[in-house]
Scaffold this motif. Structure first.
Motif, PDB file in Angstrom:
ATOM      1  N   LYS A  67       0.813  -1.221   0.000  1.00 36.34           N
ATOM      2  CA  LYS A  67       0.000   0.000   0.000  1.00 36.34           C
ATOM      3  C   LYS A  67       0.839   1.259   0.000  1.00 36.34           C
ATOM      4  O   LYS A  67       0.691   2.122  -0.865  1.00 36.34           O
ATOM      5  N   CYS A  68       1.736   1.379   0.982  1.00 36.94           N
ATOM      6  CA  CYS A  68       2.513   2.625   1.090  1.00 36.94           C
ATOM      7  C   CYS A  68       3.334   2.864  -0.159  1.00 36.94           C
ATOM      8  O   CYS A  68       3.418   3.991  -0.651  1.00 36.94           O
ATOM      9  N   ASP A  69       3.921   1.812  -0.703  1.00 43.40           N
ATOM     10  CA  ASP A  69       4.822   2.025  -1.827  1.00 43.40           C
ATOM     11  C   ASP A  69       4.059   2.424  -3.085  1.00 43.40           C
ATOM     12  O   ASP A  69       4.478   3.335  -3.794  1.00 43.40           O
ATOM     13  N   THR A  70       2.915   1.770  -3.336  1.00 39.25           N
ATOM     14  CA  THR A  70       2.139   2.131  -4.520  1.00 39.25           C
ATOM     15  C   THR A  70       1.672   3.578  -4.468  1.00 39.25           C
ATOM     16  O   THR A  70       1.855   4.343  -5.421  1.00 39.25           O
ATOM     17  N   LEU A  71       1.110   3.965  -3.319  1.00 38.40           N
ATOM     18  CA  LEU A  71       0.590   5.333  -3.194  1.00 38.40           C
ATOM     19  C   LEU A  71       1.714   6.358  -3.249  1.00 38.40           C
ATOM     20  O   LEU A  71       1.601   7.390  -3.933  1.00 38.40           O
ATOM     21  N   GLY A  72       2.826   6.082  -2.554  1.00 36.20           N
ATOM     22  CA  GLY A  72       3.915   7.043  -2.533  1.00 36.20           C
ATOM     23  C   GLY A  72       4.531   7.253  -3.896  1.00 36.20           C
ATOM     24  O   GLY A  72       4.748   8.392  -4.321  1.00 36.20           O
ATOM     25  N   VAL A  73       4.779   6.155  -4.621  1.00 40.12           N
ATOM     26  CA  VAL A  73       5.391   6.278  -5.943  1.00 40.12           C
ATOM     27  C   VAL A  73       4.449   6.987  -6.908  1.00 40.12           C
ATOM     28  O   VAL A  73       4.866   7.861  -7.673  1.00 40.12           O
ATOM     29  N   ALA A  74       3.144   6.679  -6.830  1.00 40.33           N
ATOM     30  CA  ALA A  74       2.187   7.335  -7.721  1.00 40.33           C
ATOM     31  C   ALA A  74       2.120   8.833  -7.425  1.00 40.33           C
ATOM     32  O   ALA A  74       2.085   9.653  -8.351  1.00 40.33           O
ATOM     33  N   LEU A  75       2.149   9.220  -6.136  1.00 43.06           N
ATOM     34  CA  LEU A  75       2.085  10.640  -5.795  1.00 43.06           C
ATOM     35  C   LEU A  75       3.310  11.389  -6.280  1.00 43.06           C
ATOM     36  O   LEU A  75       3.209  12.487  -6.833  1.00 43.06           O
ATOM     37  N   VAL A  76       4.504  10.781  -6.108  1.00 38.61           N
ATOM     38  CA  VAL A  76       5.727  11.461  -6.550  1.00 38.61           C
ATOM     39  C   VAL A  76       5.731  11.614  -8.070  1.00 38.61           C
ATOM     40  O   VAL A  76       6.090  12.677  -8.603  1.00 38.61           O
ATOM     41  N   LEU A  77       5.284  10.570  -8.785  1.00 41.26           N
ATOM     42  CA  LEU A  77       5.275  10.658 -10.245  1.00 41.26           C
ATOM     43  C   LEU A  77       4.268  11.707 -10.730  1.00 41.26           C
ATOM     44  O   LEU A  77       4.546  12.448 -11.686  1.00 41.26           O
ATOM     45  N   ILE A  78       3.108  11.799 -10.069  1.00 37.57           N
ATOM     46  CA  ILE A  78       2.130  12.812 -10.478  1.00 37.57           C
ATOM     47  C   ILE A  78       2.664  14.207 -10.178  1.00 37.57           C
ATOM     48  O   ILE A  78       2.461  15.148 -10.965  1.00 37.57           O
ATOM     49  N   ALA A  79       3.393  14.345  -9.063  1.00 35.40           N
ATOM     50  CA  ALA A  79       4.014  15.641  -8.768  1.00 35.40           C
ATOM     51  C   ALA A  79       5.007  16.027  -9.852  1.00 35.40           C
ATOM     52  O   ALA A  79       5.055  17.182 -10.291  1.00 35.40           O
ATOM     53  N   LEU A  80       5.805  15.064 -10.302  1.00 39.01           N
ATOM     54  CA  LEU A  80       6.775  15.363 -11.361  1.00 39.01           C
ATOM     55  C   LEU A  80       6.067  15.709 -12.668  1.00 39.01           C
ATOM     56  O   LEU A  80       6.516  16.602 -13.408  1.00 39.01           O
ATOM     57  N   ALA A  81       4.943  15.040 -12.948  1.00 40.53           N
ATOM     58  CA  ALA A  81       4.199  15.346 -14.174  1.00 40.53           C
ATOM     59  C   ALA A  81       3.609  16.750 -14.114  1.00 40.53           C
ATOM     60  O   ALA A  81       3.613  17.473 -15.113  1.00 40.53           O
ATOM     61  N   ILE A  82       3.104  17.157 -12.939  1.00 35.47           N
ATOM     62  CA  ILE A  82       2.576  18.513 -12.785  1.00 35.47           C
ATOM     63  C   ILE A  82       3.692  19.531 -12.977  1.00 35.47           C
ATOM     64  O   ILE A  82       3.523  20.565 -13.625  1.00 35.47           O
ATOM     65  N   HIS A  83       4.866  19.216 -12.443  1.00 34.08           N
ATOM     66  CA  HIS A  83       5.984  20.144 -12.586  1.00 34.08           C
ATOM     67  C   HIS A  83       6.437  20.264 -14.034  1.00 34.08           C
ATOM     68  O   HIS A  83       6.873  21.325 -14.470  1.00 34.08           O
ATOM     69  N   GLU A  84       6.326  19.171 -14.780  1.00 31.53           N
ATOM     70  CA  GLU A  84       6.737  19.203 -16.191  1.00 31.53           C
ATOM     71  C   GLU A  84       5.778  20.029 -17.037  1.00 31.53           C
ATOM     72  O   GLU A  84       6.178  20.658 -18.013  1.00 31.53           O
ATOM     73  N   GLY A  85       4.500  20.055 -16.669  1.00 30.05           N
ATOM     74  CA  GLY A  85       3.524  20.783 -17.481  1.00 30.05           C
ATOM     75  C   GLY A  85       2.893  19.853 -18.510  1.00 30.05           C
ATOM     76  O   GLY A  85       3.143  18.651 -18.513  1.00 30.05           O
ATOM     77  N   VAL A  86       2.063  20.414 -19.375  1.00 31.08           N
ATOM     78  CA  VAL A  86       1.365  19.587 -20.356  1.00 31.08           C
ATOM     79  C   VAL A  86       2.288  19.336 -21.548  1.00 31.08           C
ATOM     80  O   VAL A  86       2.608  20.246 -22.307  1.00 31.08           O
ATOM     81  N   SER A  87       2.741  18.091 -21.684  1.00 27.29           N
ATOM     82  CA  SER A  87       3.570  17.723 -22.830  1.00 27.29           C
ATOM     83  C   SER A  87       3.485  16.215 -23.004  1.00 27.29           C
ATOM     84  O   SER A  87       2.792  15.529 -22.255  1.00 27.29           O
ATOM     85  N   LEU A  88       4.206  15.688 -23.974  1.00 34.82           N
ATOM     86  CA  LEU A  88       4.205  14.246 -24.206  1.00 34.82           C
ATOM     87  C   LEU A  88       4.868  13.508 -23.049  1.00 34.82           C
ATOM     88  O   LEU A  88       4.436  12.424 -22.666  1.00 34.82           O
TER      89      LEU A  88
END
Lengths: 90, 101
Positions: free
Chosen positions: B38-59
């Motif tokens: 549980k902790c690992d799935t949620l934590g990794v998904a949150l960090v990746l979504i944070a990085l995607a938000i920081h990248e902005g809308v792109s491929l």
């Protein structure tokens, strides 16, 4: 912002080192596999962070996608193998 | 947007650290598997979504979200396969009266 990502990458490295403890001295084989899966998922995040740190996201994202799929297949195959073999350690 | 990305990154790292704490301190294999799944799935998904938000809308942010979805499917499957393999190979759950390892 760069130091922020560097701090996150360092925290991930510390977490991976701590889960290496379970790989090295887990009492059963399945404990070792659990630690291995934990290190595998953290490696995925660390690869994307490395892409952001070196400003080459376009390469590292593809590497990460391939690594994630291979890591998942390896984890499932090892689980199937040790299901038949059994955990022989105390 | 950057603030939201930072907050998500810190929360995700906190979940990852909690998962590591669980895998170090919990008494037997099944409880450790619980912490990992549980902790690992949620934590990794949150960090990746944070990085995607920081990248902005792109491929690339789309690919990062795809990696996050892949982990959300693959990590619970791997956890379930491990737990099933351990149970079928005869590993008994911790009863609370044995010494922890």
């Amino acid at each position: 912002m760069n130091t922020y990502f560097l701090g996150a990458a360092l925290a991930l490295a510390v977490a991976m080192t701590l889960s290496l403890y379970r790989v090295l001295r887990g009492p059963t084989t399945f404990d070792r596999l659990t630690g291995l899966g934990l290190i595998g998922t953290k490696t995925i995040v660390l690869l994307v962070l490395l892409g952001f740190l070196t400003d080459r996201v376009e390469i590292f994202v593809d590497i990460t996608l391939a690594y994630g799929l291979i890591s998942f297949i390896g984890s499932v195959v090892l689980a199937k193998y040790f299901e038949q073999k059994g955990a022989d350690e105390p | 947007m950057i603030l939201a990305a930072n907050v998500l990154l810190v929360i995700g790292l906190m979940f990852i650290m909690l998962g590591v704490l669980g895998i170090l301190r919990l008494p037997d294999f099944y409880t450790r598997l619980h912490a990992m799944g549980k902790c690992d799935t949620l934590g990794v998904a949150l960090v990746l979504i944070a990085l995607a938000i920081h990248e902005g809308v792109s491929l690339y942010s789309l690919k990062i979200v795809l990696i996050s979805v892949c982990i959300g499917l693959a990590n619970p499957t791997a956890t379930h396969a491990l737990g099933r393999a351990a149970y079928r190979s005869g590993l008994m759950p911790w009863r609370g009266d044995e010494e922890r390892s």
